[in-house]
Scaffold this active site. Structure first.
Site, short mmCIF file in Angstrom:
data_model
loop_
_atom_site.label_atom_id
_atom_site.label_comp_id
_atom_site.label_asym_id
_atom_site.label_seq_id
_atom_site.Cartn_x
_atom_site.Cartn_y
_atom_site.Cartn_z
N GLU A 97 58.49 -1.13 10.45
CA GLU A 97 59.65 -0.80 9.65
C GLU A 97 60.64 0.09 10.38
OE1 GLU A 97 58.93 2.78 6.83
OE2 GLU A 97 57.18 1.46 6.67
N HIS A 113 65.47 4.53 -1.29
CA HIS A 113 65.77 3.44 -0.36
C HIS A 113 65.70 2.09 -1.06
CE1 HIS A 113 61.30 3.59 0.01
NE2 HIS A 113 61.40 2.28 0.19
#
Length: 144
Positions: A43, A7
């Site tokens: 998140e 990511h």
């Protein structure tokens, strides 16, 4: 050692607004969301694609829940934008030790729990060309 870009972490001040931008602009949807108290962030993981090693690549949007969190401090200094890049690995423990032996500072003595139950550690940006680098072993991996 490293198998993929797991990511890219993006620091933001307003998670909901940033998620909506990525949804309306690119069509990305939230795959997973959580609050990580230890890291001091809220998140959202937006799945970009699956990868050949059974993993996936994501955008990780990070909103600090405390000003004194690492992301909160980073935002105050740098503003919104790319915070870190994370590489997937089958064994974060072994790979972080191998990298440490090459003289790169590993920020955690032992990997910690990250998003979606993964095991993570970070490498010092001053040893990685100015890039905060994370190593990630996905939950369910056979390593440790």
């Amino acid at each position: 050692m490293l198998t993929r870009i797991d990511h890219i972490g993006i620091a933001c001040r307003d998670l909901d607004k940033t998620v909506e931008f990525y949804r309306s602009t690119y069509g990305f949807e939230v795959f997973h969301s959580e609050v990580n108290e230890e890291q001091g962030v809220r998140e959202a993981m937006l799945k970009i694609n699956d990868t050949g090693d059974g993993g996936a690549s994501y955008l990780q949007l990070l909103e600090p829940i405390r000003e004194d969190s690492p992301v909160g401090k980073w935002l105050a200094k740098n503003g919104e934008g790319v915070h870190h890049i994370a590489f997937g690995t089958a064994d974060v423990d072994a790979d972080s030790e191998e990298i440490r032996a090459k003289g790169v500072r590993v920020l955690y003595e032992q990997p910690r729990t990250g998003s979606m139950g993964s095991r993570i550690t970070f490498l010092h940006p001053k040893d990685c060309g100015g890039v905060l680098t994370e190593l990630v072993t996905a939950a369910g991996s056979d390593a440790h």
